[in-house]
Each structure stands twice: as C-alpha cells, then as structure tokens.
Design a protein around this motif. Structure first.
Motif, PDB file in Angstrom:
ATOM      1  N   THR A  61     -17.350   2.179   4.392  1.00 31.96           N
ATOM      2  CA  THR A  61     -17.198   2.382   5.950  1.00 31.96           C
ATOM      3  C   THR A  61     -18.675   2.187   6.822  1.00 31.96           C
ATOM      4  O   THR A  61     -18.621   1.991   7.831  1.00 31.96           O
ATOM      5  CB  THR A  61     -16.072   3.332   6.471  1.00 31.96           C
ATOM      6  OG1 THR A  61     -16.802   4.478   5.794  1.00 31.96           O
ATOM      7  CG2 THR A  61     -14.939   3.062   5.720  1.00 31.96           C
ATOM      8  N   SER A  76     -14.076  -3.511   1.514  1.00 31.38           N
ATOM      9  CA  SER A  76     -13.661  -3.029   0.187  1.00 31.38           C
ATOM     10  C   SER A  76     -14.131  -3.707  -0.855  1.00 31.38           C
ATOM     11  O   SER A  76     -14.246  -5.066  -0.860  1.00 31.38           O
ATOM     12  CB  SER A  76     -11.978  -3.086   0.103  1.00 31.38           C
ATOM     13  OG  SER A  76     -11.551  -1.980   1.137  1.00 31.38           O
ATOM     14  N   SER A  91     -13.612  -7.488  -0.125  1.00 31.57           N
ATOM     15  CA  SER A  91     -12.578  -7.852   1.009  1.00 31.57           C
ATOM     16  C   SER A  91     -13.290  -7.168   2.248  1.00 31.57           C
ATOM     17  O   SER A  91     -13.356  -6.096   2.440  1.00 31.57           O
ATOM     18  CB  SER A  91     -11.232  -7.483   0.687  1.00 31.57           C
ATOM     19  OG  SER A  91     -10.516  -7.816   2.024  1.00 31.57           O
ATOM     20  N   ILE A 115     -10.711   0.396  -6.463  1.00 37.14           N
ATOM     21  CA  ILE A 115     -10.906  -0.164  -5.267  1.00 37.14           C
ATOM     22  C   ILE A 115     -11.531   0.599  -4.368  1.00 37.14           C
ATOM     23  O   ILE A 115     -11.040   1.754  -4.065  1.00 37.14           O
ATOM     24  CB  ILE A 115      -9.588  -0.787  -4.646  1.00 37.14           C
ATOM     25  CG1 ILE A 115      -9.242  -1.818  -5.376  1.00 37.14           C
ATOM     26  CG2 ILE A 115      -9.932  -1.403  -3.500  1.00 37.14           C
ATOM     27  CD1 ILE A 115      -7.672  -2.634  -5.247  1.00 37.14           C
ATOM     28  N   GLN A 116     -12.657   0.345  -3.958  1.00 33.65           N
ATOM     29  CA  GLN A 116     -13.673   1.461  -3.085  1.00 33.65           C
ATOM     30  C   GLN A 116     -13.914   0.660  -1.740  1.00 33.65           C
ATOM     31  O   GLN A 116     -14.294  -0.522  -1.404  1.00 33.65           O
ATOM     32  CB  GLN A 116     -14.841   1.697  -3.754  1.00 33.65           C
ATOM     33  CG  GLN A 116     -15.781   2.488  -2.844  1.00 33.65           C
ATOM     34  CD  GLN A 116     -15.433   4.107  -2.836  1.00 33.65           C
ATOM     35  OE1 GLN A 116     -15.075   4.530  -3.534  1.00 33.65           O
ATOM     36  NE2 GLN A 116     -15.465   4.539  -1.714  1.00 33.65           N
ATOM     37  N   GLU A 117     -13.772   1.399  -0.734  1.00 34.68           N
ATOM     38  CA  GLU A 117     -13.773   0.901   0.837  1.00 34.68           C
ATOM     39  C   GLU A 117     -15.231   1.675   1.376  1.00 34.68           C
ATOM     40  O   GLU A 117     -15.494   2.761   0.992  1.00 34.68           O
ATOM     41  CB  GLU A 117     -12.751   1.181   1.536  1.00 34.68           C
ATOM     42  CG  GLU A 117     -12.957   0.685   2.935  1.00 34.68           C
ATOM     43  CD  GLU A 117     -11.750   0.382   4.083  1.00 34.68           C
ATOM     44  OE1 GLU A 117     -11.341   1.710   3.982  1.00 34.68           O
ATOM     45  OE2 GLU A 117     -11.452  -0.562   4.424  1.00 34.68           O
ATOM     46  N   ASP A 120      -7.590  -7.435   0.848  1.00 34.03           N
ATOM     47  CA  ASP A 120      -6.842  -6.432   1.650  1.00 34.03           C
ATOM     48  C   ASP A 120      -6.289  -7.179   2.737  1.00 34.03           C
ATOM     49  O   ASP A 120      -6.977  -7.771   3.886  1.00 34.03           O
ATOM     50  CB  ASP A 120      -7.857  -5.326   2.252  1.00 34.03           C
ATOM     51  CG  ASP A 120      -7.043  -4.137   2.771  1.00 34.03           C
ATOM     52  OD1 ASP A 120      -5.890  -4.560   3.513  1.00 34.03           O
ATOM     53  OD2 ASP A 120      -7.169  -3.267   2.825  1.00 34.03           O
ATOM     54  N   THR A 173     -12.602  -5.731   5.600  1.00 34.32           N
ATOM     55  CA  THR A 173     -11.553  -5.115   6.352  1.00 34.32           C
ATOM     56  C   THR A 173     -12.023  -4.302   7.963  1.00 34.32           C
ATOM     57  O   THR A 173     -12.871  -4.754   8.203  1.00 34.32           O
ATOM     58  CB  THR A 173     -11.070  -3.791   5.490  1.00 34.32           C
ATOM     59  OG1 THR A 173     -12.595  -2.804   5.511  1.00 34.32           O
ATOM     60  CG2 THR A 173     -10.921  -4.076   4.149  1.00 34.32           C
ATOM     61  N   LYS A 220       0.666  -1.205  -0.050  1.00 31.57           N
ATOM     62  CA  LYS A 220       0.043   0.010   0.066  1.00 31.57           C
ATOM     63  C   LYS A 220       0.837   1.256  -0.084  1.00 31.57           C
ATOM     64  O   LYS A 220       1.202   1.920   1.145  1.00 31.57           O
ATOM     65  CB  LYS A 220      -0.889  -0.030   1.216  1.00 31.57           C
ATOM     66  CG  LYS A 220      -1.974  -1.125   1.340  1.00 31.57           C
ATOM     67  CD  LYS A 220      -2.926  -0.950   2.456  1.00 31.57           C
ATOM     68  CE  LYS A 220      -3.946  -1.934   2.462  1.00 31.57           C
ATOM     69  NZ  LYS A 220      -4.590  -2.029   3.692  1.00 31.57           N
ATOM     70  N   ILE A 279      -2.493  -5.149  -0.803  1.00 30.63           N
ATOM     71  CA  ILE A 279      -3.573  -5.421  -1.615  1.00 30.63           C
ATOM     72  C   ILE A 279      -3.252  -6.667  -2.230  1.00 30.63           C
ATOM     73  O   ILE A 279      -2.342  -6.610  -3.081  1.00 30.63           O
ATOM     74  CB  ILE A 279      -3.987  -4.474  -2.243  1.00 30.63           C
ATOM     75  CG1 ILE A 279      -4.599  -3.129  -1.407  1.00 30.63           C
ATOM     76  CG2 ILE A 279      -5.329  -4.815  -3.370  1.00 30.63           C
ATOM     77  CD1 ILE A 279      -5.663  -3.457  -0.694  1.00 30.63           C
TER      78      ILE A 279
END
Length: 296
Positions: free
Chosen positions: A154, A184, A177, A150-152, A128, A179, A105, A133
């Motif tokens: 939350t 993500s 993924s 790649i979007q996280e 992740d 996290t 990263k 990654i």
C-alpha cells in the motif's frame, strides 16, 4: 472502472521476433531494484528507519493435505461464462492442463487455493477483481515450490525496497495486480534459490500496446522476462512485471506471447494457445476481456 480500449489482437499476437535498441529506462516509467548476489545490501531489508515495513509472512504451505478443496476448480465460471477447467470434463479434472478460478474473498480462500495447488497446479497468474481473487493455474514443472502468499503493498513510495525484500528472502513473484489500495503480488517459495537478480515494472498506455513486443524483446535481450501483467483502470495502462534471473551461459531465454480474449472465448482461446505450445504465465482481467501472458 474504465474499460481499456479494444486492441487488434490479430495484429499483435505472436509478434515476438522484433529486436530493438537497448531501452532507455529514463523515458520508460519503471520501478527498479536489484536483488540477490553481491548487491543484496543495497535493498536494506533490515533498515527500520525507512518508512513503513512489510513484514514477510511464512506463507501458506502446500506440501501436505488431501487436496479436497480443489473441487473449487470444477464448479465455477470465469467472467466470460466459460467453465474454468480448461480442456477437460469435470470427471477428468486430473487431466486438465489449466484452470481459471475466481476465488471469493472469504475465509476459505487459502484452503481453496492450496487445494488446487496440491493437485499439481502452479498459480501462474493472479488478478484482484474486487470481490474475488482470480487465479490462473497451469500444470507445469517449471516452478518448484512449497509455499505461496498474496501480499498487498500500500506504500508505493517504498515499493522498491519492500518488493525487493521478498525477493531477497527467496520468494518468486508470479504475478501482480493493481488495486485501489496499491499493488498486490502473488509470490511462491521453494527450497532452491530462484536466482533473481533484478526486476522492473513497466507501464504501457493502452493506446501504445502495439509496441509491447518490441518492449518485451528489449528486456529479453537484457535477461528479463515478463512474469506478470495487470490493468490500471484509473490511468488506462497495462503494468508488466519484468523479472531478471540467472541462466546458464549460452542458454536462450524463453520467448514471449501475449493474447487477449473477449467475453465467452476465454476457455477456447487459452486451450488453443496451450495446444500450440504456449505456457500461461500471467493474467489480467478486464471488464469485458481477459489477457494472458505466455512463455514458450
């Protein structure tokens, strides 16, 4: 992080032919949404009063450049110590049919991922792992695209709306993924409408993983295929991303396989599966094992 219980993969692998009754989504732990078509307005992609919005970025272009960053796929190692270019020597990288790369990263990650994609690889899986990654690449013409992101997410209370917003804007989810901050997702986008009509996230406790092919078959009969997999270490669960797409009338959906590899056997295992006609389609990295979804 807690390591999932070891699975008897010899008994699980390739049990794809079971048929089951229609799944009761009320008893399965799922997050559902409808995207595209006449029900597009239900996702309320432009509503400003429904909590935190996810601002969709343009993504990272992969339709230009010289691909120099693809040398990343020749030098690294996966967690099991295997060379990440499958079934190829480093001086034959263009002939490798798959690659597994742990991208640190850092400020080079976009360049490195795009460089490998520019060499003709599709990022079919992503996880992740904390410091990196991990991306599983495959040579395939199944997905045609020119952007990736790649979007996280939350705010999982609004995941239904926020994830659907990407689909309604033409993005195809390739993998997910779990996290510490949420979830993500790896998306790709091309010029064509991917025709996605729905999605689910189905959670399977590790101790119930022997039911996974029955679950897949039930979804498959409703037009869903698993597009991603991740491990929720805190709750000891596998999360499967199920995607529903339009397909020609009478066309059979792809069949599904799921395999796990212990440390040190990842390269040989994935290579053998591909030689048997399986297409890698999702990735989950455990502390001592790697898990791969396949379509065929």
């Amino acid at each position: 992080m807690q390591q999932p219980t070891e699975i008897n993969w010899r008994g699980l692998f390739r049990r794809t032919g079971r048929s089951v009754a229609v799944l009761s989504l009320a008893t399965a732990i799922t997050l559902s949404a409808t995207a595209g078509g006449q029900r597009e307005q239900n996702a309320a992609p432009n509503a400003q009063d429904q909590g935190t919005r996810i601002d969709i970025q343009e993504g990272n272009s992969v339709d230009s450049g010289n691909g120099d960053a693809a040398t990343e796929s020749q030098g690294g190692q996966d967690q099991g110590g295997d060379t990440n270019a499958g079934n190829a020597q480093s001086d034959q990288q263009s002939q490798a049919v798959w690659a597994l790369v742990d991208h640190p990263k850092d400020d080079q990650i976009i360049r490195n991922v795009s460089g490998i994609i520019q060499d003709g690889y599709v990022p079919v899986g992503m996880d992740d792992t904390g410091d990196a990654i991990s991306v599983l690449y495959a040579k395939s013409n199944r997905v045609v695209f020119n952007r990736w992101i790649i979007q996280e997410f939350t705010d999982l209370d609004n995941l239904d709306r926020d994830f659907s917003e990407f689909l309604l804007n033409g993005w195809t989810p390739m993998d997910i993924s779990v996290t510490d901050a949420g979830l993500s997702a790896l998306f790709v986008k091309g010029d064509e409408d991917p025709g996605i009509t729905g999605w689910r996230i189905h959670q399977v406790p590790v101790e119930e993983l022997d039911s996974v092919f029955s679950i897949f078959e039930g979804y498959r009969q409703d037009g869903f295929l698993p597009y991603g997999v991740s491990i929720d270490h805190e709750n000891n669960q596998f999360w499967f991303l199920m995607v529903q797409q339009d397909r020609p009338e009478g066309a059979e959906p792809a069949r599904i396989a799921f395999n796990g590899f212990e440390e040190g056997s990842v390269r040989d295992g994935i290579t053998a599966d591909i030689e048997n006609g399986l297409l890698p389609w999702g990735l989950a990295r455990g502390e001592r094992s790697t898990y791969v979804l396949y379509l065929f």
